[in-house]
Design a protein around this motif. Structure first.
Motif, PDB file in Angstrom:
ATOM      1  N   ASN A  12       8.170  -2.250   9.425  1.00 44.06           N
ATOM      2  CA  ASN A  12       7.774  -1.282   9.215  1.00 44.06           C
ATOM      3  C   ASN A  12       6.427  -1.133   9.823  1.00 44.06           C
ATOM      4  O   ASN A  12       5.447  -0.114   9.467  1.00 44.06           O
ATOM      5  CB  ASN A  12       7.716  -1.041   7.510  1.00 44.06           C
ATOM      6  CG  ASN A  12       9.096  -0.029   7.139  1.00 44.06           C
ATOM      7  OD1 ASN A  12       9.615  -0.084   8.058  1.00 44.06           O
ATOM      8  ND2 ASN A  12       9.768  -0.974   5.877  1.00 44.06           N
ATOM      9  N   VAL A  13       5.976  -2.087  10.550  1.00 42.36           N
ATOM     10  CA  VAL A  13       4.667  -2.763  10.865  1.00 42.36           C
ATOM     11  C   VAL A  13       3.995  -2.301   9.319  1.00 42.36           C
ATOM     12  O   VAL A  13       2.561  -1.713   9.770  1.00 42.36           O
ATOM     13  CB  VAL A  13       4.185  -1.400  12.162  1.00 42.36           C
ATOM     14  CG1 VAL A  13       2.898  -2.442  12.676  1.00 42.36           C
ATOM     15  CG2 VAL A  13       5.350  -2.082  12.972  1.00 42.36           C
ATOM     16  N   LEU A  14       3.982  -2.774   8.900  1.00 47.02           N
ATOM     17  CA  LEU A  14       2.440  -2.664   7.615  1.00 47.02           C
ATOM     18  C   LEU A  14       1.520  -3.952   7.359  1.00 47.02           C
ATOM     19  O   LEU A  14       2.308  -4.915   7.505  1.00 47.02           O
ATOM     20  CB  LEU A  14       3.638  -2.696   6.141  1.00 47.02           C
ATOM     21  CG  LEU A  14       4.207  -2.061   6.510  1.00 47.02           C
ATOM     22  CD1 LEU A  14       4.414  -1.469   4.109  1.00 47.02           C
ATOM     23  CD2 LEU A  14       3.527  -0.485   6.224  1.00 47.02           C
ATOM     24  N   SER A  15       0.329  -4.044   7.101  1.00 48.07           N
ATOM     25  CA  SER A  15      -0.337  -5.053   7.574  1.00 48.07           C
ATOM     26  C   SER A  15      -0.753  -5.208   6.034  1.00 48.07           C
ATOM     27  O   SER A  15      -0.614  -4.671   4.950  1.00 48.07           O
ATOM     28  CB  SER A  15      -2.073  -4.683   7.225  1.00 48.07           C
ATOM     29  OG  SER A  15      -2.249  -3.626   7.063  1.00 48.07           O
ATOM     30  N   ASP A  16      -1.487  -6.520   5.901  1.00 50.73           N
ATOM     31  CA  ASP A  16      -2.125  -7.031   4.196  1.00 50.73           C
ATOM     32  C   ASP A  16      -2.188  -5.598   3.522  1.00 50.73           C
ATOM     33  O   ASP A  16      -2.627  -5.071   2.344  1.00 50.73           O
ATOM     34  CB  ASP A  16      -2.035  -8.036   4.099  1.00 50.73           C
ATOM     35  CG  ASP A  16      -3.109  -8.295   5.245  1.00 50.73           C
ATOM     36  OD1 ASP A  16      -3.776  -7.321   5.996  1.00 50.73           O
ATOM     37  OD2 ASP A  16      -4.319  -9.156   4.526  1.00 50.73           O
ATOM     38  N   GLN A  17      -3.285  -5.469   4.097  1.00 51.96           N
ATOM     39  CA  GLN A  17      -4.115  -4.130   3.785  1.00 51.96           C
ATOM     40  C   GLN A  17      -3.271  -3.004   3.483  1.00 51.96           C
ATOM     41  O   GLN A  17      -4.305  -2.420   2.529  1.00 51.96           O
ATOM     42  CB  GLN A  17      -5.538  -4.098   5.217  1.00 51.96           C
ATOM     43  CG  GLN A  17      -6.593  -3.429   4.854  1.00 51.96           C
ATOM     44  CD  GLN A  17      -7.413  -3.855   3.119  1.00 51.96           C
ATOM     45  OE1 GLN A  17      -7.762  -4.509   3.190  1.00 51.96           O
ATOM     46  NE2 GLN A  17      -7.343  -3.040   1.971  1.00 51.96           N
ATOM     47  N   ASP A  18      -2.852  -2.670   3.844  1.00 47.86           N
ATOM     48  CA  ASP A  18      -1.787  -1.160   4.149  1.00 47.86           C
ATOM     49  C   ASP A  18      -1.665  -1.633   2.942  1.00 47.86           C
ATOM     50  O   ASP A  18      -1.214  -0.566   1.545  1.00 47.86           O
ATOM     51  CB  ASP A  18      -0.577  -1.135   4.816  1.00 47.86           C
ATOM     52  CG  ASP A  18      -1.263  -0.508   6.279  1.00 47.86           C
ATOM     53  OD1 ASP A  18      -2.043  -0.461   6.155  1.00 47.86           O
ATOM     54  OD2 ASP A  18      -0.473  -1.099   7.178  1.00 47.86           O
ATOM     55  N   VAL A  19      -0.674  -2.301   1.683  1.00 47.12           N
ATOM     56  CA  VAL A  19      -0.062  -3.074   0.662  1.00 47.12           C
ATOM     57  C   VAL A  19      -1.414  -3.005  -0.164  1.00 47.12           C
ATOM     58  O   VAL A  19      -1.127  -2.243  -1.335  1.00 47.12           O
ATOM     59  CB  VAL A  19       0.234  -4.495   1.214  1.00 47.12           C
ATOM     60  CG1 VAL A  19       0.882  -5.022  -0.697  1.00 47.12           C
ATOM     61  CG2 VAL A  19       1.621  -4.477   1.723  1.00 47.12           C
ATOM     62  N   ARG A  20      -2.535  -3.594   0.075  1.00 45.08           N
ATOM     63  CA  ARG A  20      -3.705  -3.462  -0.885  1.00 45.08           C
ATOM     64  C   ARG A  20      -4.136  -2.451  -1.341  1.00 45.08           C
ATOM     65  O   ARG A  20      -3.855  -1.871  -2.489  1.00 45.08           O
ATOM     66  CB  ARG A  20      -4.493  -4.639  -0.615  1.00 45.08           C
ATOM     67  CG  ARG A  20      -4.737  -6.024  -0.149  1.00 45.08           C
ATOM     68  CD  ARG A  20      -6.013  -6.807  -0.342  1.00 45.08           C
ATOM     69  NE  ARG A  20      -4.988  -8.267  -1.256  1.00 45.08           N
ATOM     70  CZ  ARG A  20      -4.805  -8.962   0.723  1.00 45.08           C
ATOM     71  NH1 ARG A  20      -5.159  -7.892   1.850  1.00 45.08           N
ATOM     72  NH2 ARG A  20      -4.709 -10.409   0.747  1.00 45.08           N
ATOM     73  N   THR A  21      -4.046  -1.633  -0.168  1.00 42.26           N
ATOM     74  CA  THR A  21      -4.456   0.345   0.013  1.00 42.26           C
ATOM     75  C   THR A  21      -2.916   0.844  -0.944  1.00 42.26           C
ATOM     76  O   THR A  21      -3.895   1.237  -2.017  1.00 42.26           O
ATOM     77  CB  THR A  21      -4.598   0.913   1.274  1.00 42.26           C
ATOM     78  OG1 THR A  21      -5.628   0.187   1.895  1.00 42.26           O
ATOM     79  CG2 THR A  21      -5.159   1.975   0.998  1.00 42.26           C
ATOM     80  N   ALA A  22      -2.202   0.742  -0.801  1.00 44.36           N
ATOM     81  CA  ALA A  22      -1.129   1.198  -1.549  1.00 44.36           C
ATOM     82  C   ALA A  22      -1.962   0.374  -2.892  1.00 44.36           C
ATOM     83  O   ALA A  22      -1.404   1.794  -4.300  1.00 44.36           O
ATOM     84  CB  ALA A  22      -0.129   0.643  -1.295  1.00 44.36           C
ATOM     85  N   CYS A  23      -1.873  -0.058  -3.970  1.00 45.60           N
ATOM     86  CA  CYS A  23      -1.827  -0.499  -4.996  1.00 45.60           C
ATOM     87  C   CYS A  23      -2.836  -0.169  -5.833  1.00 45.60           C
ATOM     88  O   CYS A  23      -3.226  -0.689  -6.807  1.00 45.60           O
ATOM     89  CB  CYS A  23      -1.954  -2.428  -5.293  1.00 45.60           C
ATOM     90  SG  CYS A  23      -0.253  -3.124  -4.657  1.00 45.60           S
ATOM     91  N   GLN A  24      -3.878   0.666  -4.554  1.00 42.03           N
ATOM     92  CA  GLN A  24      -5.102   1.286  -5.271  1.00 42.03           C
ATOM     93  C   GLN A  24      -5.152   2.696  -5.362  1.00 42.03           C
ATOM     94  O   GLN A  24      -5.985   2.890  -6.313  1.00 42.03           O
ATOM     95  CB  GLN A  24      -6.277   0.897  -4.681  1.00 42.03           C
ATOM     96  CG  GLN A  24      -6.807  -0.176  -3.844  1.00 42.03           C
ATOM     97  CD  GLN A  24      -8.049  -0.897  -3.277  1.00 42.03           C
ATOM     98  OE1 GLN A  24      -8.498  -0.054  -1.659  1.00 42.03           O
ATOM     99  NE2 GLN A  24      -8.508  -1.764  -2.825  1.00 42.03           N
ATOM    100  N   ALA A  25      -3.474   2.999  -5.252  1.00 39.57           N
ATOM    101  CA  ALA A  25      -3.386   4.280  -5.971  1.00 39.57           C
ATOM    102  C   ALA A  25      -3.398   4.837  -7.689  1.00 39.57           C
ATOM    103  O   ALA A  25      -3.587   4.254  -8.041  1.00 39.57           O
ATOM    104  CB  ALA A  25      -2.419   4.794  -4.852  1.00 39.57           C
TER     105      ALA A  25
END
Ligand code: FES
Length: 73
Positions: free
Chosen positions: A7-20
């Motif tokens: 899905n071409v997800l970065s670690d930062q993408d995951v961190r951003t999702a966790c801040q929702a």
């Protein structure tokens, strides 16, 4: 760093999702927050680890600063 090549997800993408505001509680919810879904699943452990770190950091940031229930270390 790309953590999910399907899905071409970065670690930062995951961190951003966790801040929702509605924090994801599962890797499936992280994929959903990012508009995709698990494909091969190889990244699930890595995403879980990043989630745990991000959610621990978010919890620590909102914790009180030394009450009777949460004494300072
Ligand atoms: S690497 Fe993430 S689903 Fe395949």
């Amino acid at each position: 760093m790309i953590v999910c090549s399907c899905n071409v997800l970065s670690d930062q993408d995951v961190r951003t999702a966790c801040q929702a505001e509605a924090r994801p509680r599962s890797t499936g919810q992280v994929y959903g927050c990012l508009g995709c879904s698990a494909q091969c699943g190889r990244c699930a452990r890595t995403i879980r680890k990043i989630m745990d770190e991000a959610l621990d950091a978010a919890e620590a940031a909102t914790a009180c600063n030394g009450c009777a229930v949460h004494p300072k270390p």
